[in-house]
Scaffold this active site. Structure first.
Site, PDB file in Angstrom:
ATOM      1  N   LYS A   8       0.840  -1.212   0.000  1.00 40.03           N
ATOM      2  CA  LYS A   8       0.000   0.000   0.000  1.00 40.03           C
ATOM      3  C   LYS A   8       0.874   1.262   0.000  1.00 40.03           C
ATOM      4  CE  LYS A   8      -1.648   1.578   4.108  1.00 40.03           C
ATOM      5  NZ  LYS A   8      -1.314   2.976   4.432  1.00 40.03           N
ATOM      6  N   ASN A   9       1.862   1.282   0.896  1.00 37.46           N
ATOM      7  CA  ASN A   9       2.620   2.526   1.070  1.00 37.46           C
ATOM      8  C   ASN A   9       3.623   2.787  -0.050  1.00 37.46           C
ATOM      9  OD1 ASN A   9       1.130   3.106   3.291  1.00 37.46           O
ATOM     10  ND2 ASN A   9       2.693   2.533   4.788  1.00 37.46           N
ATOM     11  N   ARG A  32      -4.231  10.989   4.705  1.00 31.30           N
ATOM     12  CA  ARG A  32      -3.173  11.996   4.769  1.00 31.30           C
ATOM     13  C   ARG A  32      -2.197  11.889   3.590  1.00 31.30           C
ATOM     14  NH1 ARG A  32      -2.555  14.457   9.485  1.00 31.30           N
ATOM     15  NH2 ARG A  32      -0.414  14.915   8.913  1.00 31.30           N
ATOM     16  N   CYS A  50      -4.720  13.317  13.235  1.00 32.77           N
ATOM     17  CA  CYS A  50      -4.504  11.900  12.945  1.00 32.77           C
ATOM     18  C   CYS A  50      -4.802  11.143  14.230  1.00 32.77           C
ATOM     19  CB  CYS A  50      -3.052  11.696  12.526  1.00 32.77           C
ATOM     20  SG  CYS A  50      -2.546   9.985  12.525  1.00 32.77           S
ATOM     21  N   ARG A  86       0.846  14.819  13.253  1.00 34.30           N
ATOM     22  CA  ARG A  86       1.638  14.417  12.075  1.00 34.30           C
ATOM     23  C   ARG A  86       1.804  15.640  11.192  1.00 34.30           C
ATOM     24  NH1 ARG A  86      -0.679   8.907   9.693  1.00 34.30           N
ATOM     25  NH2 ARG A  86       1.167   9.032   8.380  1.00 34.30           N
ATOM     26  N   PRO A  87       2.796  16.466  11.516  1.00 28.87           N
ATOM     27  CA  PRO A  87       2.975  17.716  10.778  1.00 28.87           C
ATOM     28  C   PRO A  87       3.401  17.479   9.327  1.00 28.87           C
ATOM     29  CG  PRO A  87       4.771  17.389  12.344  1.00 28.87           C
ATOM     30  CD  PRO A  87       3.806  16.264  12.555  1.00 28.87           C
ATOM     31  N   ILE A  88       3.263  18.524   8.504  1.00 21.10           N
ATOM     32  CA  ILE A  88       3.707  18.413   7.103  1.00 21.10           C
ATOM     33  C   ILE A  88       4.747  19.492   6.786  1.00 21.10           C
ATOM     34  CG2 ILE A  88       1.665  17.268   6.120  1.00 21.10           C
ATOM     35  CD1 ILE A  88       0.999  20.328   5.257  1.00 21.10           C
ATOM     36  N   ASP A  89       5.315  20.079   7.869  1.00 16.75           N
ATOM     37  CA  ASP A  89       6.275  21.174   7.675  1.00 16.75           C
ATOM     38  C   ASP A  89       7.449  20.790   6.762  1.00 16.75           C
ATOM     39  OD1 ASP A  89       6.795  19.452   9.928  1.00 16.75           O
ATOM     40  OD2 ASP A  89       8.480  20.740  10.451  1.00 16.75           O
ATOM     41  N   LEU A  90       7.887  19.534   6.832  1.00 18.57           N
ATOM     42  CA  LEU A  90       9.065  19.140   6.034  1.00 18.57           C
ATOM     43  C   LEU A  90       8.731  19.065   4.539  1.00 18.57           C
ATOM     44  CD1 LEU A  90      10.553  16.426   8.423  1.00 18.57           C
ATOM     45  CD2 LEU A  90      11.151  18.851   8.253  1.00 18.57           C
ATOM     46  N   ASP A 117       5.100   0.722  11.939  1.00 13.09           N
ATOM     47  CA  ASP A 117       3.862   0.092  11.466  1.00 13.09           C
ATOM     48  C   ASP A 117       3.719  -1.358  11.929  1.00 13.09           C
ATOM     49  OD1 ASP A 117       3.184   2.449  10.253  1.00 13.09           O
ATOM     50  OD2 ASP A 117       3.768   1.840   8.231  1.00 13.09           O
ATOM     51  N   ARG A 166      -8.451  -0.278   5.108  1.00  6.97           N
ATOM     52  CA  ARG A 166      -7.610   0.711   4.416  1.00  6.97           C
ATOM     53  C   ARG A 166      -6.285   0.098   3.988  1.00  6.97           C
ATOM     54  NH1 ARG A 166      -6.991   6.365   7.318  1.00  6.97           N
ATOM     55  NH2 ARG A 166      -5.616   6.472   5.532  1.00  6.97           N
TER      56      ARG A 166
END
Ligand code: EPU
Length: 423
Positions: free
Chosen positions: A22-23, A93, A117, A122-126, A307, A399
């Site tokens: 999936k990932n 996400r 989440c 779970r930031p997205i700053d990067l 995971d 999922r």
């Protein structure tokens, strides 16, 4: 809604084949946005809710997709919208993966902020930092990331990630392959999902050095081409199936895998007393008389994956002694613990560490799924609990695990899917 009903105590045995990852599917599907020259044919794509959600997002942008027999065909010839709406992004996400390719190909993208989440911040700053380094202007307004390129084209840059991030590395790669000049990425994620994305982009015509390492160099190209590609196996699904066998004292073979990708997990199974045999494409696990308490610390690849943390905690409820399971990636990813304790486990949480006192006899009851891997840990516990365990809200599990109950049933589990009314 669906629930899984498990009557515990059956020892698992036999052979099962791993599904596609999936990932890995999600970033490679996003990468199809990088060219409008034709149709991609992607094989071994798992039939999962997350893949459907991501395809819906692409369809919303104007991309044509069709899915049959685990093959996804994608054509990004007619992209009509550069906007990923909240309704789809909030479901998943990983939708943030459209940011890099849309920006690189069209010079503009509007992506809804993903929001909270189930297992902590779970930031997205990067992701945003990487786009800015490549020359994008980022504005956050009305709940959207608005990304544009004042100079008209992204330009190569040095991106040094302070934290190893799979998603931000993927986005940076997908943006850099169409940038002018050379991009270097330090502290890149080296997860197999990113290694496969690199191979996918290279097959499309990109130049990337350092594939599979934490230092990547990308030489930008004017354009890329559509390809036919065979996705890799799902290492987390494979690890979960092995844990399912081990918790029941069973012996199974998982086919269609690359054992190298599972090295850290297999090592822990050996510490726990299991016998592991591998071929180039399979792993066989034989359970010991008694499982032994085994500590794990979840860290970026090649260490033990976050995971698999929830599933390992479930396994350790049946091991002799006290085990410590630490998550250094997601410090609050412990929603499964209160539910496992409701089944009779004795697990404490100290900051980002779970302390499991085993072995504990578990007894079935109704338990609630809260996120994908938490659900998997509850299914594992249900396989060994006395009586009947009902795992509610199975949509979390759907999922990320293709035909999980069919696979477990084929190994001898007593598990069925039933409808229920939550209220
Ligand atoms: N992080 C930041 N800022 C960012 C991005 C990440 O601080 O902009 C931090 C995170 O908070 C976390 C660490 O970096 O502490 C690593 O997060 P990462 O970005 O690697 O996670 P992700 O890309 O959002 C993917 C998987 C997750 C998996 C993590 C870690 C996909 C679609 N998701 O998420 O998978 O847990 O990597 O390996 O690939 C799952 O499948 O159940 C799942 C949650």
């Amino acid at each position: 809604m669906d629930k899984l009903v498990i009557r515990g105590g059956r020892r698992l045995s036999g052979c099962v084949t791993a599904s596609g990852s999936k990932n890995t599917s999600l970033p490679i599907i996003a990468a199809t946005l990088l060219t409008g020259k034709g149709t991609f044919t992607l094989h071994h794509i798992p039939d999962l809710q997350d893949i459907k959600t991501f395809s819906q997002l692409l369809n919303h942008l104007g991309v044509e997709t069709s899915f049959a027999d685990n093959t996804l065909k994608v054509s990004s010839r007619n992209v009509e919208s550069l906007m990923a709406p909240y309704e789809l992004v909030k479901k998943m996400r990983a939708s943030i993966y459209v940011l890099g390719p849309l920006l690189a190909r069209f010079g503009h993208a509007r992506v809804s902020l993903p929001g909270g989440c189930a297992f902590g911040p779970r930031p997205i700053d990067l992701h945003l930092m990487a786009m800015e380094k490549l020359g994008a202007r980022i504005a956050i307004e009305t709940g959207f990331i608005d990304a544009s390129i004042p100079d008209g084209k992204l330009r190569g840059a040095h991106i040094d990630f302070p934290v190893s991030s799979v998603g931000a590395t993927g986005n940076a790669l997908m943006a850099a392959v169409l940038a002018t000049g050379t991009t270097t990425i330090s502290n890149a994620a080296a997860e197999p999902e990113i290694e496969t994305l690199c191979k996918f982009l290279i097959a499309m015509g990109a130049t990337i050095h350092g594939t599979g390492t934490t230092e990547l160099e990308i030489v930008g190209k004017e354009s890329l081409n559509p390809i036919e590609f065979h996705n890799v196996f799902d290492r987390i699904e494979a690890g979960t199936l092995l844990a399912a066998a081990a918790i029941t004292g069973g012996d199974i073979t998982v086919n269609g895998v690359e054992p190298q990708q599972l090295k850290a997990v297999l090592k822990k199974f050996v510490h726990a007393g299991c016998t592991i045999d591998t071929t180039e494409t399979s792993v066989t696990l034989k359970s010991p008389e008694k499982l032994l308490a085994t500590d794990v610390t979840a860290k970026p690849y090649p260490s033990f994956p976050t995971d698999m943390q929830a599933q390992w905690i479930a396994l350790m409820t049946q091991a002799e002694g006290t085990s410590h399971i630490t998550d250094k990636i997601y410090h609050e990813r412990f929603n499964h613990i209160p539910e496992l304790n409701r089944l009779g486990a004795r697990i404490e949480i100290h900051k980002n560490q779970a302390v499991v006192h085993g072995p504990q006899k578990l007894s079935g009851t109704k338990v609630m799924s809260t996120d994908l891997r938490a659900s998997a840990s509850l299914v594992l516990a249900g396989l060994i609990a006395e009586g009947t365990t009902e795992v509610l809200r199975v949509y979390h599990l759907d999922r990320g695990y293709e035909k999980i109950e069919t696979k477990l049933k084929s190994l001898g589990a007593d598990i069925s899917r039933e409808k229920y009314n939550e209220f």
